[in-house]
Scaffold this active site. Structure first.
Site, PDB file in Angstrom:
ATOM      1  CB  ALA A 217      50.817  24.176 -34.810  1.00 27.06           C
ATOM      2  CB  SER A 220      52.688  20.200 -36.411  1.00 26.88           C
ATOM      3  OG  SER A 220      51.668  20.769 -35.616  1.00 26.88           O
ATOM      4  CB  THR A 224      44.182  19.167 -30.825  1.00 25.47           C
ATOM      5  OG1 THR A 224      44.793  17.924 -31.163  1.00 25.47           O
ATOM      6  CG2 THR A 224      42.711  18.923 -30.512  1.00 25.47           C
ATOM      7  CG  ASP A 277      58.862  19.346 -29.632  1.00 25.32           C
ATOM      8  OD1 ASP A 277      58.970  19.645 -28.432  1.00 25.32           O
ATOM      9  OD2 ASP A 277      57.779  19.082 -30.171  1.00 25.32           O
ATOM     10  CB  SER A 285      55.785  20.967 -23.059  1.00 29.41           C
ATOM     11  OG  SER A 285      54.674  21.419 -23.780  1.00 29.41           O
ATOM     12  CE  LYS A 309      57.351  16.571 -32.694  1.00 25.77           C
ATOM     13  NZ  LYS A 309      56.441  17.300 -31.785  1.00 25.77           N
TER      14      LYS A 309
END
Lengths: 512, 512
Positions: A217, A220, A224, A277, A285, A309
């Protein structure tokens, strides 16, 4: 210009070597720490007392650490106490010699300053900055300044390409046999929506190669890698990944363990603290990791919704343009697929709760049909992009694979290959949030829901998070549970619950 | 929306009170640190292991600290180990109860994020941010992001006024009898140039009130407070300042000890690490302290030169406009006086070396005539601004005061009133930099010279710095010393000397 001579003949040479001492110190924040006795002769003679950071060298490795001074008994004068992270990165044993030196002024910081003052940076500047970041030579203050400067005056396309290239260059790069290596990325911002393990299972079952590395994360409640870790080990090194992919055609591993983009991992840590972000960094990224992982065909999932987002079509356009133009510069074929973003996909938010949704979808059990649908859309798009399904037939192909049980069988084999499947933990402390009156559920604040899950301890506390018990547009009765908060400690449960009921409702209910 | 109920009946209430333990930890960097045993029950039950920062409360005070986890014997489970700074700010004794809690999500961080994404901030937003900064609730990452965001997209005039007001509001504010309180500020960036103690001595000798509070160095080898501290105590609280000023008409104290602008002191720490100093923050920093100190008439010294902080007329115009418009908003009368900035003023760079120049000027000894001249220009301008001298007669008045010895007598009395005059220390380790060939000295890189002095240990090491032995346009012979580097440890001397000869010359010599 030549150096002169030391005029003070008394200046004795000073030993700058200390003995390593493991002091069992760790931190969730900046964790490269060294501790010296305030009266250590090396500390005094080298003028280290006024330095916030120093360089340590041992066995050919060099790290920059935050320096603390102590008047306690340990470490003793002549010793350098090392935090767990510093200990591991230096690779020393108790008593080993460690050289201490003033941290060299970093030339790349001049480039960061130039960027702070609004100047654009060159390829070479990004390369110098990213090299120093990957080597962990930047302090929190410098990292935060770099990340902020590149957000306040957003990276342009050339800068984003330079940053992406610099990030690829400092990490490992995977090579695969074959010309089609598929990959998927979700922009995130929507709680739940954990499609990746399902997509990898479908693609691998369909015979494609999908060596998936995922992040933990950023801002968040779960990445995953955090979620997958609940079901199987994800800390695989390159040779382990290679073995899993050779055997099963796919894997779901943590990217950080393969050092694909070591600078990105450091930057992500700062973005997490700032809870930002920005587009340019996001693109660099994502794509740096895909390029380093050897991907050739990439589907990107962008959920669009008022509290996701990406809030609307304009923002999605901007992001899509940035992703596409940078991907093109590296010869990576991409397809952006926008999806619904008004409410979470799946019921669970947080590593273990999301893992339960994934199992339900793969096993064909009810309860997360929205997750199954979105996973098949994305898998279908990827099958088409990779020419493994004709146009407009991808979805049906993916759905058939899932419903036949072949994806579930493949997922279990991947978990076994990664080190063995395991069952998600269940939180010991739970608290329901109930509907205050009856009506129709008309809105869900995804950002606030994500914050509740994070305050409850996700993603560090695997079982923590939020389990939704309602969907948008559904009728709810007064007193019915809308969701439950899960935590591993009562303190965190209280913390999350107090926030959940403060400062505006998470669930918008329209009374009838 | 109401909180639900704890469903798990086993959830026991948890003590969140620990016993304070002083562990003698300090740092030149972030110094609010707490250490807990990794197996402390409070740590585990409250889910604190994953938190980089926590809040501590004792006796009505609250601070936010960086949390470290330790497996060492001290602190024991149930204890909270506190760094020296944390210990002092909490005001506890060994064994006192300290409450530990999750740091509350700071509402003002949403404003910082808005600023990072390029939005302008309101009065209320700055007020919220500055309050949290003054209370030291921001981590280094957050502080750096705020400072950087306000530099990358520069503060506009309204924002600068808001920031200035917010900074004044969170600190103490001094009141003085009388309607004319004079003050002086130097924008800095030029090594040496330590006119303030001379100006205060002249103004007070001329019967004006000049309660001068100065800062320590931001990005330079010495601030006025650092230099003055070599000659007399400067850590005066408000009542001490009042006594000195009542007796002598002037003082030269450190502003940080009177808490005039506590947020500024925190922000300056970050600017020092980043080595930046943007216009808006500079203006807010300067004027907030002057307003809080009760000044009514202010002269501002802006040295302009190719390697000074202000490089040319355009930059000086921008700064002058910002200073003037913000000062006007607060009813502060200002006069900006630009001065030469091509080479250091005075011979010394670093606290003790600059103090020696000040003594030479006040005692009428040769060697720092440029410093005497600039001090008289500024003092003269201030006499005129305050209507204590007719237009164009200020300089002569100031010069006469200096040459009569009245300023020197006043300076000694001020030092005595501040706690006693003392002699500057001399560095034990010195090294000359010599001219590599003969010629005319045509340029001096002030920034690099300042960096050499800092690497040598200034301002923390009082005797450290650089002593110039040449002036611009002078003829130098091959092998003649151009300056000497002074340090308190051989390590720092080497460090500074190595930098001095790397990466381009400091002194430009034109061979004939």
């Amino acid at each position: 210009m030549k150096p002169g001579i030391i005029e003070d003949a008394e200046a004795e040479p000073v030993a700058t070597t200390l003995r390593a001492r493991r002091i069992g110190l760790s931190a969730a924040g900046s964790d490269l720490i060294a501790v010296m006795r305030h009266d250590c002769p090396v500390c005094r003679s080298e003028g280290l007392a006024s330095r916030a950071q120093v360089a340590l060298r041992a066995g050919g490795r060099e790290i920059v650490v935050s320096l603390l001074h102590s008047s306690a008994e340990t470490p003793a004068p002549g010793e350098i106490g090392l935090s767990e992270s510093a200990w591991q990165r230096l690779g020393v044993s108790d008593g080993d010699p460690v050289e201490i030196a003033h941290a060299q002024p970093l030339a790349s910081l001049a480039e960061v300053r130039r960027r702070i003052y609004g100047n654009r940076l060159s390829d070479g500047a990004f390369s110098a900055i990213i090299t120093d970041i990957a080597e962990r030579r930047y302090s929190d203050v410098h990292l935060s300044a770099f990340v902020t400067a590149c957000s306040a005056v957003p990276l342009d396309t050339d800068e984003t390409i330079s940053l992406t290239r610099a990030m690829v260059d400092v990490g490992e790069r995977l090579q695969w046999p074959g010309t089609v290596i598929v990959d998927k990325h979700g922009v995130g911002g929507l709680p739940g929506n954990r499609t990746t393990p399902i997509i990898v299972s479908i693609m691998a079952a369909e015979g494609l190669i999908m060596p998936k590395t995922s992040s933990r994360a950023i801002t968040s409640p779960a990445g995953t890698a955090d979620t997958m870790e609940v079901l199987a080990p994800v800390d695989l090194d390159v040779s382990a990944i290679r073995k899993v992919v050779e055997r099963e055609g796919g894997c779901i591993a943590w990217g950080g363990a393969v050092n694909l983009s070591p600078a990105d991992d450091v930057i992500i840590g700062v973005e997490r603290v700032l809870d930002i972000d920005a587009v340019g960094q996001m693109v660099a990224s994502v794509l740096s990791k895909k390029i380093a992982a050897g991907a050739t065909h990439l589907v990107i999932d962008i959920p669009v919704g008022p509290t996701a987002k990406v809030r609307g079509a304009d923002a999605a356009d901007t992001l899509e343009r940035a992703l596409s133009s940078v991907a093109q510069a590296f010869g990576l074929r991409t397809r952006v697929m926008r999806g619904p973003g008004a409410e979470p996909i799946g019921r669970g938010i947080g590593p273990a709760l999301e893992a339960q949704d994934i199992l339900a979808v793969l096993q064909g059990q009810p309860g997360a049909e929205d997750l199954a649908h979105r996973a098949c859309e994305l898998a279908g798009g990827l099958l088409e992009l990779a020419d493994a399904a004709p146009a407009r037939e991808g979805y049906a192909r993916a759905r058939a694979c899932l419903e036949s049980g072949r994806a579930w069988a493949k997922f279990q084999r991947i978990c076994e290959a990664q080190g063995g499947m395991r069952a998600p933990p269940v939180a010991r402390f739970q608290q329901d949030m109930i509907a205050p009156y009856s009506g129709r559920l008309v809105s869900i604040d995804n950002r606030k829901l994500a914050t509740v899950a994070k305050l409850a301890g996700a993603p560090m506390a695997k079982a923590a998070g939020v389990a939704l018990q309602c969907r948008l547009n559904q009728m709810v009765d007064a007193g019915a549970p809308l969701c439950s908060i899960h935590a591993e400690s009562p303190g965190e449960l209280d913390y999350a619950a107090a926030y959940a009921v403060s400062d505006g409702p998470i669930f918008g209910i329209e009374a009838l």
